[in-house]
Design a protein around this motif. Structure first.
Motif, PDB file in Angstrom:
ATOM      1  N   THR A 134     -18.323  22.946   5.024  1.00  0.00           N
ATOM      2  CA  THR A 134     -17.304  23.950   4.698  1.00  0.00           C
ATOM      3  C   THR A 134     -15.966  23.559   5.304  1.00  0.00           C
ATOM      4  OG1 THR A 134     -19.050  25.578   4.693  1.00  0.00           O
ATOM      5  CG2 THR A 134     -16.814  26.417   4.792  1.00  0.00           C
ATOM      6  N   THR A 180     -17.372  28.873  -0.889  1.00  0.00           N
ATOM      7  CA  THR A 180     -17.571  29.376  -2.248  1.00  0.00           C
ATOM      8  C   THR A 180     -19.059  29.654  -2.444  1.00  0.00           C
ATOM      9  OG1 THR A 180     -17.709  27.087  -2.933  1.00  0.00           O
ATOM     10  CG2 THR A 180     -15.620  28.189  -3.308  1.00  0.00           C
ATOM     11  N   ASN A 217     -14.459  34.196  -2.824  1.00  0.00           N
ATOM     12  CA  ASN A 217     -14.308  32.981  -2.028  1.00  0.00           C
ATOM     13  C   ASN A 217     -13.284  33.136  -0.886  1.00  0.00           C
ATOM     14  OD1 ASN A 217     -15.970  31.914  -3.953  1.00  0.00           O
ATOM     15  ND2 ASN A 217     -14.334  30.816  -4.996  1.00  0.00           N
ATOM     16  N   LYS A 251     -22.856  36.328  -1.514  1.00  0.00           N
ATOM     17  CA  LYS A 251     -22.178  36.617  -2.771  1.00  0.00           C
ATOM     18  C   LYS A 251     -21.772  38.075  -2.868  1.00  0.00           C
ATOM     19  CE  LYS A 251     -24.031  33.277  -6.054  1.00  0.00           C
ATOM     20  NZ  LYS A 251     -25.136  33.111  -7.011  1.00  0.00           N
ATOM     21  N   GLN A 266     -13.035  25.549   2.247  1.00  0.00           N
ATOM     22  CA  GLN A 266     -13.263  26.843   1.604  1.00  0.00           C
ATOM     23  C   GLN A 266     -14.757  27.161   1.572  1.00  0.00           C
ATOM     24  OE1 GLN A 266     -11.932  26.423  -2.378  1.00  0.00           O
ATOM     25  NE2 GLN A 266     -13.159  24.651  -2.794  1.00  0.00           N
TER      26      GLN A 266
END
Lengths: 336, 434
Positions: free
Chosen positions: B329, B336, B219, B208, B334
Motif C-alpha cells: 500500500t 483500494t 478508496n 469495502k 493508495q
C-alpha cells in the motif's frame, strides 16, 4: 396488525429467494461432498467447474436462440443443459486423466490434492474468461414470471405484492428432480451401491472386486452434471458472471461442511441452512415488522441485522459455530 | 554442479530476465517488477513459514495483506478532527461494547455449568449485546460519514510517518490471525483452509463497506511517502545538475530514483526477514516445527504442544503477510479495497511458494521474483502470441477480435499450468528443502 400481508412479504422476500438459493447451494455442495467422499479431497476447482458447465450451456443456448429454437415459456437453456453437462463431464474426465490420476496412484496426502485442485482452478478460471470473457452474460428467455406482482394483486386483492420468477420455480423443481435421481442412483443401482461402498471403506471395496477407476469416472460424470445444473440455475436466477462462481466456493463449502463432508443428505440440509441464514440475516424486516406490530409501535429503522455485503460473514459464522460444537457436521460426515 | 551453485544460477537467471526487461522494454518496468517482486518475496516468506515450516494450509493471505494496507492508512493519513469530534469517541465506545459482549459470552460459556442455563445465558448476552452495539454504533458511523463525504467521511489516521505502519500492519494481521487460529486451528487442514478463505472475504467486505474506517470503495488516495516525490526531484537544482552531468533525462531519472529508493527500503526488510527466518529455521525451534509438520503424533508424544506451536507460526506468518501488505500500500500510495482479488493475492502467492520450493526460504524468495516476473510478462507475450496466431485471419473478423481481446486472461491459465507442471515433475520446487 395484518398477518396475511406480513406473511406474503416474508414469502416474497425471504422464503422464495432463499429456497431457490438453497437449492442451488445444495446442488453445488452435493458435488463437493461426492468428490470428498470418493476421491477424498476438497476440490477448490468446483466453483469454476460450475462456471465452465454454465458457460458451455450458455454457448449452446445462444446457438439454439440463433436457430430460432425455443422451449416455449421455459428458458432455452434447459434444452442446452445436456450438452453443457457433456462438455463439463469431458473436461473433468480429461482433467482426471491428465492431472489427478497421477497423484491418486501415488497415494499422496489429501492436502497435496487440494493444492493440485488450486492449479486446476486457475486453469478453469482462465479457460472460462478466455472463452466467454469476464463480463456478465444474460441468457434467460421465456416467460419471466410464473406469478407476477400485478396478477397476484388481482387474484388476492392484498396490498402486498408477490412475484414468483420462472427461474426460481425451475430451480426448485429441477433441484428436486436431480436430487431424487441421485438418491435413487446411489441407493438402488449396483453402480451407486459400489460408489457408497468405495466411500465407506476403500480397501474393503477393492477386496470385493469393485473397479476403482470406474467408480472414479462415474463420480466425475455425476459431479459434472450436478455442477452444471447448479451453475446454470444460479446463472438463470441471478446472472452469469465468472467471478461470482468463484465466490460461491465459500457458501458451497460451508454448506457441505455444515452438513458433514461426505454425506449427500447433509449437503442438501447444509445448503438450505446456509441459504436461509444468509437471506434472513441480511433481510431488512421493517416491512414485515410493521405489518405485524400495532400501529403505534411501528419502527423506522430497517430492522436489518447485517448489510447484504456481509453475506459471506453469515456462511462463515455458521460454519465456525457448527465446527466448534459439532466438528463432523450435522450429519456425521467423515473425517480424513 | 553443487547445490549452492545451482541455486545461485537460478537467482542469476531470474535477475537476468529482469535485466533483459530493462534493456528491451524500459528500466521503469524492470524496477516495477523488482519492487513488487520484493514485496511478493516477503509474502511468499510468510506463507512459506506457515506451509513450509508447519504444514498449515492458509488460503486467506489476501485478508492479511489487506489488513496490512489498512494499517498503512491508519498510521499515516492525517486525522480528520471534525469526524473525531462528530462521533469518534462514541464509535470507540461502541466497538468496546461489542468486544465486551463477545468476551462476556465466551466467559459465560466457559464458566457456567453445562445445560440449558448456559446456552440460554450465552445467547441472551449475545442478543442483548448485539442490539446495544448496533444502537451505539449506527448513529456514530452516520455522524462520521456525514463529515465531508467527498474527500474524507472517515476517521483518518494518526498522521505518523508511513514507515511505522509496516510493523503496525503486521500487528493488525497478527491480531486477526490470533482470532482465526484460536477457532480454526486444531481442526482438520481442509477446515482451516475454508476458515481462512472465509475470513479473507470478510476482511475485504469490511474494508469495502465500513466507510468510517477505510472510506470503502471510495478508496483512500495520496498516502504520504517515505521517499521523495518525482515532482520535487524534477524541481531540485542539485538533482537536475547531477543527472544532466551524467547524461540522463531528469524526468525519467526522477521516477527511476524514486523506484530505486523504494527498492532499497524493501530490500532491507526482505534481507532482515530472510536472515531472521533462516536463523529460526536452523534453531531448535525450527527443528521442532519441522518435526511437528512431519509427524504430529510423534511430536506430541515428545511433549511438544502442537496446537500452541501451530498458533504461534500461524500468527507469525500472517504478520509477515500483513507487513508485505503495508509495504504494498505504501508503494501504491493508495488503498483500494475493490482491487483485492483472491486469485491475485492468495493463490498467486501460493504458486510462488510451491514453485520456489516449500520449506526453503530462498526458494520462496526466488518464487516470489520469478512468478511476479511471469505474471507481469505473460500478458504482453500472450498478446504477441495471439497477434501471431491470428495474423492469417482477416482483419475485423469476430474470432480475431475475440482472441486478441482474451489475451489478457492468459495469465491465469499460465499460472495454473506452471503450478501443475511444477507439482507433477518437481514437487519440491526449484530450490527444495534440504
Amino acid at each position: 396488525m395484518d398477518l396475511v400481508n406480513a406473511l406474503v412479504a416474508l414469502l416474497n422476500f425471504v422464503v422464495i429467494p432463499a429456497t431457490a438459493y438453497g437449492a442451488q447451494l445444495a446442488l453445488g455442495a452435493l458435488g463437493v461432498t461426492l468428490i470428498y467422499g470418493i476421491l477424498r479431497f476438497s476440490n477448490f476447482a468446483h466453483g469454476d467447474t460450475m462456471a465452465f458447465g454454465a458457460m458451455a450451456t450458455i454457448l449452446v443456448t445462444w446457438v439454439l436462440q440463433g436457430a430460432g429454437i425455443s422451449f416455449g415459456p421455459l428458458p432455452t437453456a434447459l434444452l442446452a443443459l445436456p450438452v453443457g453437462i457433456v462438455a463439463a463431464a469431458a473436461l473433468l474426465l480429461a482433467t482426471d486423466k491428465v492431472v489427478y490420476r497421477f497423484y491418486r496412484r501415488q497415494r499422496v496426502t489429501p492436502v497435496i490434492l487440494v493444492i493440485v485442485s488450486m492449479g486446476v482452478m486457475f486453469i478453469y478460471n482462465g479457460l472460462v474468461r478466455f472463452i466467454i470473457g469476464p463480463d456478465d452474460q444474460s441468457f434467460g428467455d421465456g416467460a419471466r414470471f410464473i406469478i407476477n406482482a400485478r396478477q397476484f394483486r388481482d387474484m388476492t386483492g392484498l396490498s402486498e405484492p408477490l412475484a414468483f420468477k420462472t427461474s426460481q420455480g425451475i430451480t426448485i423443481v429441477t433441484a428436486v428432480i436431480v436430487v431424487a435421481i441421485l438418491f435413487w442412483f446411489l441407493n438402488h443401482t449396483r453402480t451407486g451401491k459400489s460408489m457408497r461402498a468405495f466411500s465407506d471403506n476403500e480397501d474393503l471395496a477393492l477386496l470385493s472386486g469393485i473397479n476403482p477407476d470406474r467408480v472414479v469416472k462415474i463420480t466425475w460424470i455425476i459431479v459434472a452434471a450436478l455442477a452444471t445444473v447448479a451453475g446454470v440455475l444460479y446463472g438463470l436466477d441471478k446472472s452469469f458472471h465468472p467471478f461470482t462462481y468463484f465466490q460461491l466456493l465459500l457458501p458451497v463449502f460451508a454448506a457441505a461442511i455444515v452438513g458433514g463432508l461426505g454425506s449427500p443428505l447433509g449437503a442438501i440440509v447444509g445448503g438450505f441452512v446456509i441459504a436461509y441464514s444468509e437471506v434472513t440475516v441480511t433481510y431488512a424486516f421493517k416491512k414485515v415488522a410493521n405489518y405485524v406490530l400495532p400501529e403505534n409501535l411501528e419502527i423506522d429503522s430497517l430492522a436489518q441485522l447485517l448489510s447484504t455485503d456481509y453475506k459471506f460473514a453469515v456462511s462463515f459464522a455458521i460454519l465456525v459455530i457448527v465446527l466448534l460444537f459439532r466438528p463432523t457436521g450435522l450429519f456425521r460426515g467423515k473425517a480424513v | 554442479m553443487s547445490i549452492s551453485a545451482k541455486n545461485i544460477g537460478l537467482f542469476a537467471v531470474v535477475f537476468g530476465l529482469i535485466l533483459l526487461t530493462g534493456f528491451m522494454q524500459s528500466w521503469n518496468v524492470a524496477l516495477g517488477i523488482i519492487n513488487m517482486g520484493l514485496i511478493s518475496a516477503v509474502m511468499a516468506l510468510g506463507v512459506n513459514m506457515q506451509w513450509g515450516y508447519a504444514g498449515l494450509f492458509n488460503i486467506g493471505v489476501m485478508g492479511f495483506v489487506a489488513l496490512g494496507g489498512l494499517g498503512a492508512v491508519i498510521v499515516s493519513m492525517p486525522p480528520v478532527n471534525e469526524a473525531w469530534a462528530a462521533g469518534g469517541l462514541r464509535l470507540i465506545f461502541a466497538l468496546v461494547a461489542g468486544a465486551a459482549t463477545i468476551v462476556a459470552a465466551v466467559f459465560a460459556w466457559k464458566r457456567l455449568p453445562r445445560g440449558a442455563v448456559r446456552t440460554l445465558g450465552m445467547l441472551a448476552i449475545l442478543v442483548v449485546g448485539f442490539f446495544v452495539y448496533r444502537g451505539l454504533f449506527d448513529p456514530a458511523v452516520e455522524a462520521i460519514e456525514r463529515v465531508n463525504p467527498a474527500s474524507t467521511g472517515y476517521l483518518g489516521g494518526l498522521g505518523l510517518p508511513i514507515l511505522i505502519s509496516w510493523p503496525i500492519g503486521g500487528l493488525l494481521a497478527a491480531g486477526a490471525a490470533w482470532i482465526v487460529g484460536k477457532t480454526a486451528l486444531g481442526l482438520r487442514s481442509d477446515y482451516l483452509a475454508i476458515a481462512t478463505l472465509g475470513i479473507a472475504e470478510i476482511i475485504i467486505a469490511v474494508l469495502k463497506n465500513e466507510d468510517w474506517l477505510s472510506r470503502g470503495v471510495k478508496n483512500v488516495i495520496g498516502l504520504p511517502r517515505p521517499v521523495p516525490y518525482e515532482i520535487d526531484l524534477q524541481q531540485n537544482e542539485n538533482f537536475i545538475n547531477w543527472m544532466t552531468t551524467w547524461g540522463y533525462d531528469p524526468v525519467i531519472a526522477s521516477s527511476i530514483t524514486v523506484k530505486l529508493a523504494y527498492a532499497g527500503l524493501f530490500l532491507v526488510v526482505l534481507l532482515v526477514l530472510l536472515w531472521l527466518a533462516q536463523a529460526a529455521l536452523s534453531s531448535p525451534w525450527g527443528r521442532m516445527m519441522r518435526a511437528i509438520r512431519d509427524n504430529e503424533t510423534a511430536a506430541e508424544a515428545m511433549g511438544k504442544n502442537v496446537t500452541k506451536r501451530h498458533l504461534q507460526i500461524f500468527i507469525i506468518g500472517s504478520a509477515v503477510c500483513g507487513l508485505a501488505g503495508a509495504m504494498m500500500t505504501t508503494l501504491d500510495g493508495q488503498l483500494t479495497p475493490g482491487s483485492y482479488q483472491p486469485l491475485r493475492f492468495t493463490f498467486l502467492v501460493w504458486v510462488m511458494v510451491i514453485v520456489g520450493g516449500s520449506g526453503n526460504n530462498f526458494g520462496a524468495v526466488l518464487g516470489g521474483f520469478l512468478i511476479w516476473f511471469l505474471w507481469v510478462q505473460v500478458e504482453p507475450v500472450g498478446r504477441w502470441l495471439m497477434d501471431t496466431v491470428t495474423a492469417g485471419l482477416a482483419d475485423g473478423s469476430a474470432l480475431k477480435a475475440h482472441l486478441v481481446g482474451s489475451a489478457a486472461h492468459m495469465r491465469l491459465l499460465t499460472m495454473g499450468l506452471i503450478l501443475l507442471i511444477v507439482l507433477r515433475f518437481s514437487p519440491r520446487g526449484l530450490i527444495p528443502e534440504r
